[in-house]
Each structure stands twice: as C-alpha cells, then as structure tokens.
Design an enzyme around this catalytic site. Structure first.
Site, mmCIF file in Angstrom:
data_model
loop_
_atom_site.group_PDB
_atom_site.id
_atom_site.type_symbol
_atom_site.label_atom_id
_atom_site.label_comp_id
_atom_site.label_asym_id
_atom_site.label_seq_id
_atom_site.Cartn_x
_atom_site.Cartn_y
_atom_site.Cartn_z
ATOM 1 N N LYS A 174 15.148 -0.253 -24.760
ATOM 2 C CA LYS A 174 14.671 -0.813 -23.592
ATOM 3 C C LYS A 174 13.559 -1.540 -23.774
ATOM 4 O O LYS A 174 12.363 -1.074 -23.846
ATOM 5 C CB LYS A 174 14.293 0.541 -22.661
ATOM 6 C CG LYS A 174 14.472 -0.300 -21.064
ATOM 7 C CD LYS A 174 13.572 0.573 -20.284
ATOM 8 C CE LYS A 174 12.306 0.017 -20.138
ATOM 9 N NZ LYS A 174 11.941 -1.269 -19.772
ATOM 10 N N GLU A 177 10.984 -5.132 -18.853
ATOM 11 C CA GLU A 177 11.745 -6.072 -17.831
ATOM 12 C C GLU A 177 11.214 -7.266 -17.774
ATOM 13 O O GLU A 177 12.023 -8.084 -17.288
ATOM 14 C CB GLU A 177 11.585 -5.179 -16.320
ATOM 15 C CG GLU A 177 10.227 -4.848 -15.637
ATOM 16 C CD GLU A 177 9.608 -3.653 -16.329
ATOM 17 O OE1 GLU A 177 9.779 -3.021 -17.600
ATOM 18 O OE2 GLU A 177 8.945 -3.025 -15.556
ATOM 19 N N GLY A 228 1.321 0.979 -22.205
ATOM 20 C CA GLY A 228 0.109 1.455 -21.929
ATOM 21 C C GLY A 228 -0.218 2.823 -21.954
ATOM 22 O O GLY A 228 0.729 3.758 -22.174
ATOM 23 N N GLU A 249 2.491 4.188 -29.378
ATOM 24 C CA GLU A 249 1.459 3.205 -29.882
ATOM 25 C C GLU A 249 0.735 2.875 -28.265
ATOM 26 O O GLU A 249 1.712 2.056 -27.591
ATOM 27 C CB GLU A 249 1.950 2.102 -30.593
ATOM 28 C CG GLU A 249 0.992 1.424 -31.474
ATOM 29 C CD GLU A 249 0.216 0.187 -30.655
ATOM 30 O OE1 GLU A 249 -0.446 0.639 -29.738
ATOM 31 O OE2 GLU A 249 0.484 -0.842 -31.133
ATOM 32 N N CYS A 283 -2.613 -5.423 -28.794
ATOM 33 C CA CYS A 283 -3.079 -3.998 -28.820
ATOM 34 C C CYS A 283 -4.305 -3.758 -29.797
ATOM 35 O O CYS A 283 -5.359 -2.881 -29.633
ATOM 36 C CB CYS A 283 -2.042 -2.939 -28.913
ATOM 37 S SG CYS A 283 -1.174 -3.602 -30.779
ATOM 38 N N GLU A 384 -9.369 -0.883 -21.726
ATOM 39 C CA GLU A 384 -8.507 -1.983 -22.202
ATOM 40 C C GLU A 384 -8.351 -2.842 -21.104
ATOM 41 O O GLU A 384 -7.621 -2.585 -20.281
ATOM 42 C CB GLU A 384 -7.054 -1.507 -22.845
ATOM 43 C CG GLU A 384 -6.600 -2.595 -23.743
ATOM 44 C CD GLU A 384 -5.304 -1.889 -24.304
ATOM 45 O OE1 GLU A 384 -4.462 -1.410 -23.633
ATOM 46 O OE2 GLU A 384 -5.145 -2.325 -25.548
HETATM 47 O O1 TXE Z 1 2.679 -1.167 -19.602
HETATM 48 P P1 TXE Z 1 3.827 -0.137 -19.640
HETATM 49 P P2 TXE Z 1 2.325 -2.389 -18.536
HETATM 50 C C1 TXE Z 1 -1.538 -1.913 -22.179
HETATM 51 C C2 TXE Z 1 -2.347 -2.757 -21.434
HETATM 52 C C3 TXE Z 1 -1.811 -3.219 -20.219
HETATM 53 C C4 TXE Z 1 -1.416 -1.649 -19.649
HETATM 54 C C5 TXE Z 1 -0.317 -2.020 -18.563
HETATM 55 O O2 TXE Z 1 -3.637 -2.388 -21.250
HETATM 56 O O3 TXE Z 1 -2.631 -3.713 -19.315
HETATM 57 O O4 TXE Z 1 -0.861 -1.032 -20.676
HETATM 58 O O5 TXE Z 1 0.612 -2.703 -19.045
HETATM 59 C C6 TXE Z 1 8.237 0.882 -19.674
HETATM 60 N N1 TXE Z 1 9.237 5.761 -18.470
HETATM 61 N N2 TXE Z 1 -0.451 -2.407 -23.120
HETATM 62 O O6 TXE Z 1 1.955 -1.719 -17.219
HETATM 63 O O7 TXE Z 1 4.020 0.070 -18.320
HETATM 64 C C7 TXE Z 1 8.005 -0.480 -19.295
HETATM 65 O O8 TXE Z 1 9.403 -0.845 -18.769
HETATM 66 C C8 TXE Z 1 9.557 4.926 -19.482
HETATM 67 C C9 TXE Z 1 -0.836 -2.103 -24.304
HETATM 68 O O9 TXE Z 1 3.005 -3.459 -18.711
HETATM 69 O O10 TXE Z 1 3.306 0.806 -20.573
HETATM 70 C C10 TXE Z 1 8.004 -1.245 -20.529
HETATM 71 O O11 TXE Z 1 9.144 -1.276 -21.263
HETATM 72 N N3 TXE Z 1 9.297 3.621 -19.830
HETATM 73 C C11 TXE Z 1 0.272 -2.295 -25.345
HETATM 74 C C12 TXE Z 1 6.932 -0.386 -21.349
HETATM 75 O O12 TXE Z 1 7.092 1.046 -20.831
HETATM 76 C C13 TXE Z 1 8.325 2.973 -18.996
HETATM 77 C C14 TXE Z 1 1.577 -3.259 -24.669
HETATM 78 C C15 TXE Z 1 5.503 -0.715 -21.304
HETATM 79 O O13 TXE Z 1 5.115 -1.106 -19.996
HETATM 80 C C16 TXE Z 1 7.890 3.790 -17.832
HETATM 81 C C17 TXE Z 1 1.645 -3.413 -23.359
HETATM 82 C C18 TXE Z 1 8.404 5.199 -17.736
HETATM 83 N N4 TXE Z 1 7.833 5.936 -16.522
HETATM 84 C C19 TXE Z 1 0.661 -2.777 -22.360
HETATM 85 N N5 TXE Z 1 7.134 3.040 -17.096
HETATM 86 C C20 TXE Z 1 0.280 -2.005 -26.763
HETATM 87 N N6 TXE Z 1 0.126 -0.763 -27.097
HETATM 88 O O14 TXE Z 1 0.362 -3.078 -27.202
HETATM 89 C C21 TXE Z 1 6.884 1.940 -17.616
HETATM 90 N N7 TXE Z 1 7.776 1.810 -18.935
#
Ligand code: TXE
Length: 491
Positions: A174, A177, A228, A249, A283, A384
């Site tokens: 997945k 989106e 996140g 991660e 990250c 972050e």
């Molecule tokens: O990430 P999300 P977001 C950090 C960065 C950013 C923050 C929020 O600080 O500002 O996270 O970003 C899926 N069950 N990173 O909100 O929500 C979602 O659809 C299952 C660090 O965009 O964590 C997507 O595929 N899946 C980072 C994925 O999780 C769920 C990279 C990441 O989205 C879910 C990105 C749920 N309940 C953001 N909710 C890194 N580690 O590199 C969301 N998702």
C-alpha cells in the site's frame, strides 16, 4: 475504466468503482486517476495473499529461484526506468532527474537482495552429540503488509518488496495515497517477471480507510511501515492482539555536528544539502545543525547565503535545485512549525514563508529556512518538520556536542565533521543513531543496514538484516539414535 488494484493476479477496479485523482504538488493539475480500494477489496487482497502463502506456491521455490526472479524484476525496472521516473516526479513534484536517481537506487536495491538471497543457507549447530543432527533453517515469515510513504515512494516500497520476495512471503503493498503511480509500475514488473498469482497484491487508498485491516487482520503476520511516528504508534497498537512482527521506520531529527577544526567549506556545503535536499522531505535530513561556538557566525552566515540562492522549481525545470512540498496540508504544518519556533524564541534568518514567485503560485513551495538561537528543549528542535527548515544550536565542548546530538526521542542518523580522526570516531560511537556519517552526510548503500534507534523505529532495512526481517528461523533437532528420555520413573 480505472483498474489499478492488483488482487490475486488480476488488475481490478475498486468494488464500488470509486476513482481518486492524484494531483501534482507543483501546480495541482491531475497527474493520474487511480482506483480507491474499499474494505471489501482489502479483505480480498489479504485473502489472496494468505491463500497463496498457505498453498506453498511460492515458498516451494528455492531461495536461488526467488533471487533470480528478483534479479529479473530489476532488469524490467531498468528497461522502464524513465517511464517510472516520470510517474514518480509527477506524483511527488520532485525534479525528473532526482526521480531518475531514485529509480536507479530502486534497481540497485533489487540487485542487492537478488544477490543476497542466493547466499541464504541453513546452518549446522554442534550440540555435542554425534547422533544428533541440529540444523538452523530459514523460512518465509508469511503474509506481510508493506506500507510506504510519499517522499521516496518507490524506493521505500522497494526496500520492503525485494526482501519479501526473496524470503518467499506473500504481501499486500500500500503506497501513500498521494503517490501511487510508481507502485503500480512496480507491481506490473513483478507480474511480468512471472511471480505466482496471489503473492503480490496492490491496494490503493488512504491509510485511515484501508489501513485498519492491513494491520489488524489476523491473517497478516507482519507489517513493514515507513511513515510518521504517530501512524507508527497506531500500527503498533493495532498489531498487539496477534503479536505481529513489525518493521518500522518513523523518521528522525538528525543532528549534524560541526567542530571548529573541520574542513569548513565541505562541511557547510554538505550542511546545506543535508537540510534542503528534496525540500527537507527526507527522514535522514540533517535539519538540526549543532555548531561549535567559535565558528558559528561564519558557518551560519554562509549557510544563510547559500539557502537564499536555492532555486525551486517543478519536475521539468532544468534550473531548479529543489521542488515543492507534497501537499497543502504539509505546507501548512511546516509553516506552523516555523511560526511556533519564532514564538518560542528562535531567530528567523532566512525563508520562513511560501515562495512568492508567480510560477510557484499553484504549487506547495516553501523557502529554505534557517532558525538560529535554538535550544534542545524547543519544539522545533525536537519535532520533525519534514520541510526545508534548519535549526541551529551551539556547543563549547565535545561532551556538550554529544549530549545535544543525543537529546532527541529519535535516532535515525547523524553527522560529525572534524579533522581530528579520534575525536570524530569518539563522537560517532557516542551518538545513539542508526547511521552516522563522518565528514560526509547522506550517502547510503543497499548493502548497509538502515534504520533507527529509539522512536525512529524497530528493525533494519537493507543490508543482510533487511532480508532477515522477512524470515522465520527454525531449529530442527534430529536424533539418529532414538532412546528413552528416562526422566520419569517407569514402574
Ligand atoms: O505520514 P503517514 P504523513 C513523517 C513526517 C511527516 C509526518 C506525517 O514528519 O510530516 O510523518 O506524514 C499510511 N494505518 N514522515 O501523515 O500518515 C499512509 O496512507 C495504516 C516520515 O503523510 O505516516 C501512507 O501510506 N496506514 C517519513 C503511510 O502510512 C496508514 C515519511 C505514511 O503516512 C494509516 C513520511 C493507518 N492508520 C512522513 N495512516 C519517513 N520515515 O521517511 C496512514 N497510513
């Protein structure tokens, strides 16, 4: 008809026909339309993955056979590299050339795991008994949910898919989106390479809608997630009931320490790259500059000058050096973060607002930003921003530099610059982060493990360990001269 879900070896539309528009972060035009999975689609995908795993259709292949499949996928990705890079740059808004680098890294990832799989062998254990044959064997873990983020969409998915295939797992991918297109291309390559039906499945949609089952369903054995911290914590809670294996991660707040005896020209140039590459949506971004007091003015003045010169632009702007943020809501978050930092006492030296250039009007462009006079306790230093925002802190002694560099709940990466080899080695060893660069910042290789200490996550991707995440370890004890145990009296 939009049919971009891949379930049980077949491309399908969503069961309710709903289609989701993907928008360019550069100018908001619609770059693609993809199916948005329903709960029923998710359950179908989980069912297909479970059935394929339980049938043994893929686990019956040897590690060598599955490694060869992964190497073939690498070839197909190489053949289509530019087409995939175009999709990636459309979705993320990053420059086409950066997306090309990313796809090259994806191919290298598949080659790494393809090479590694052929080396997996069982191990004999000397149990001190000549009539016992004791073996450690490595088996496929089972069914995995592989959930990726939007900053390096295909690369982060590749770090999961390649080892999962080598290990013989069945899985549901997945992607975010916001950036689904490159995952669709990857699944096409996996299909074309001859992967058995049901092994690889693709679900598209927001995590908040499709994610619950992908984590909580008892037919899933493992969740590998990059994203996140808050989402990671939600996933941990949902995985508790079945005690699922987790690989997480969750980002970082990465210290970048510059001592006065460093090669300052290189250190400053790397500090600019570390913080502002891909507009800080990395990250391992080195957004937390920790600089020795005696060189503060010189270093910060030069970083501010360089930050102000960074040219922002869209996927096809050949002069651009960095791109937009991923979405309007992310831009609002970054902006709020900077405003709060200033309210907390940080000094805004440059940036701190959206780009006001006419050509950026429809895009999510935020200017490279430097915040001086920061202290560890500030929210802007602890959290972050995931945007192009550097915070600056000062130190006087080596011990202080280490203490500041470790004063974070995260532990993904860090950098240290010094011409004193012994001092740099001491600091590298004292920093509690998963990757440390000495006199450098940012490079990684698929052969080296990647992952975080503390709240940056659980487990490691890449390297050898990155394959181990998808394996079970079994000990088989065979007694070739059976005898009675003799433990209990038999009268
Ligand atoms: O990430 P999300 P977001 C950090 C960065 C950013 C923050 C929020 O600080 O500002 O996270 O970003 C899926 N069950 N990173 O909100 O929500 C979602 O659809 C299952 C660090 O965009 O964590 C997507 O595929 N899946 C980072 C994925 O999780 C769920 C990279 C990441 O989205 C879910 C990105 C749920 N309940 C953001 N909710 C890194 N580690 O590199 C969301 N998702």
């Amino acid at each position: 008809m939009v049919a971009t879900l891949f379930i049980d070896g077949r491309w399908r539309q969503a069961s309710d026909g709903v289609v989701h528009d993907v928008h360019s972060p550069h100018d908001q035009h619609v770059v693609a339309q993809v199916s948005q999975a329903t709960q029923a689609d998710v359950l179908d995908a989980i069912g297909a993955a479970r059935a394929s795993f339980d049938s043994g259709v893929f686990t019956s292949w040897s590690f060598k056979e599955r490694s060869d499949l992964v190497l073939k996928i690498a070839e197909l990705l190489e053949r289509d590299a530019d087409v995939i890079a175009r999709k990636e740059s459309d979705d993320t808004g990053k420059r086409f050339i950066e997306a090309q680098y990313d796809v090259a890294d994806v191919i290298a990832t598949f080659r790494h795991f393809g090479g590694l799989g052929a080396k997996v062998h069982e191990r004999s254990v000397d149990v001190g008994l000549s009539h016992v044959n004791s073996r450690i064997v490595y088996e496929s873990l089972g069914v995995a949910s592989l959930i990726g983020p939007w900053n390096y969409p295909l690369l982060q998915i590749a770090w999961k898919v390649a080892p999962a295939l080598v290990a013989g797992c069945s899985f549901i991918v997945k992607p975010s989106e916001l950036t689904p297109q490159s995952a669709i291309a990857l699944i096409k390559a996996i299909e074309e390479a001859g992967t058995p039906k049901g092994v690889a499945n693709l679900i598209l949609g927001p995590g908040s809608v499709v994610g619950t089952s992908l984590i909580g369903d008892p037919r899933i054995d493992m969740v590998s997630f990059t994203g996140g911290l808050t989402t990671g914590q939600t996933i941990m809670k949902a995985a508790v009931a079945d005690v699922k294996r987790l690989a997480l991660e969750l980002g970082g707040k990465n210290p970048h320490i510059i001592f006065a005896d460093a090669d300052l020209d290189s250190a400053i140039d790397n500090a600019v790259t570390a913080a502002f590459l891909h507009s800080g949506q990395v990250c391992s971004a080195g957004t937390r500059l920790i600089v020795e007091r005696s060189i503060h003015d010189r270093v910060v003045k030069e970083i501010v000058r360089r930050a102000g010169k960074i040219t922002l632009g869209g996927p096809d702007d050949e002069l651009a050096e960095s791109g937009p943020l991923i979405s309007q809501s992310h831009l609002m978050n970054v902006s709020l973060y900077v405003d709060k930092a200033v309210a907390e006492g940080a000094t805004l030296l440059t940036g701190g607002k959206r780009s006001d250039k006419a050509e950026h009007e429809k895009g999510w462009y935020y200017l490279p930003t430097v915040l001086d006079n920061c202290r560890s306790a500030m929210e802007c230093v602890q959290e972050e921003s995931f945007g192009p925002v550097m915070t600056v802190e000062l130190f006087d002694t080596e011990a202080e530099a280490i203490a500041i560099g470790n004063d974070t709940v995260f532990g993904l990466s860090g950098g240290v610059w010094s011409s004193d080899e012994k001092k740099a080695a001491r600091v590298a060893s004292a920093l509690r982060h998963g990757t440390i660069w000495v006199n450098d910042f940012g490079p990684y290789r698929p052969a080296a493990e990647w992952g975080g200490y503390k709240k940056s996550g659980i487990g490691r991707e890449l390297g050898e360990h990155g394959l181990g995440e998808y394996l079970e370890i079994k000990h088989i004890w065979t007694n070739n001269a059976p005898s009675r145990s003799g433990w209990f009296r038999d009268q």
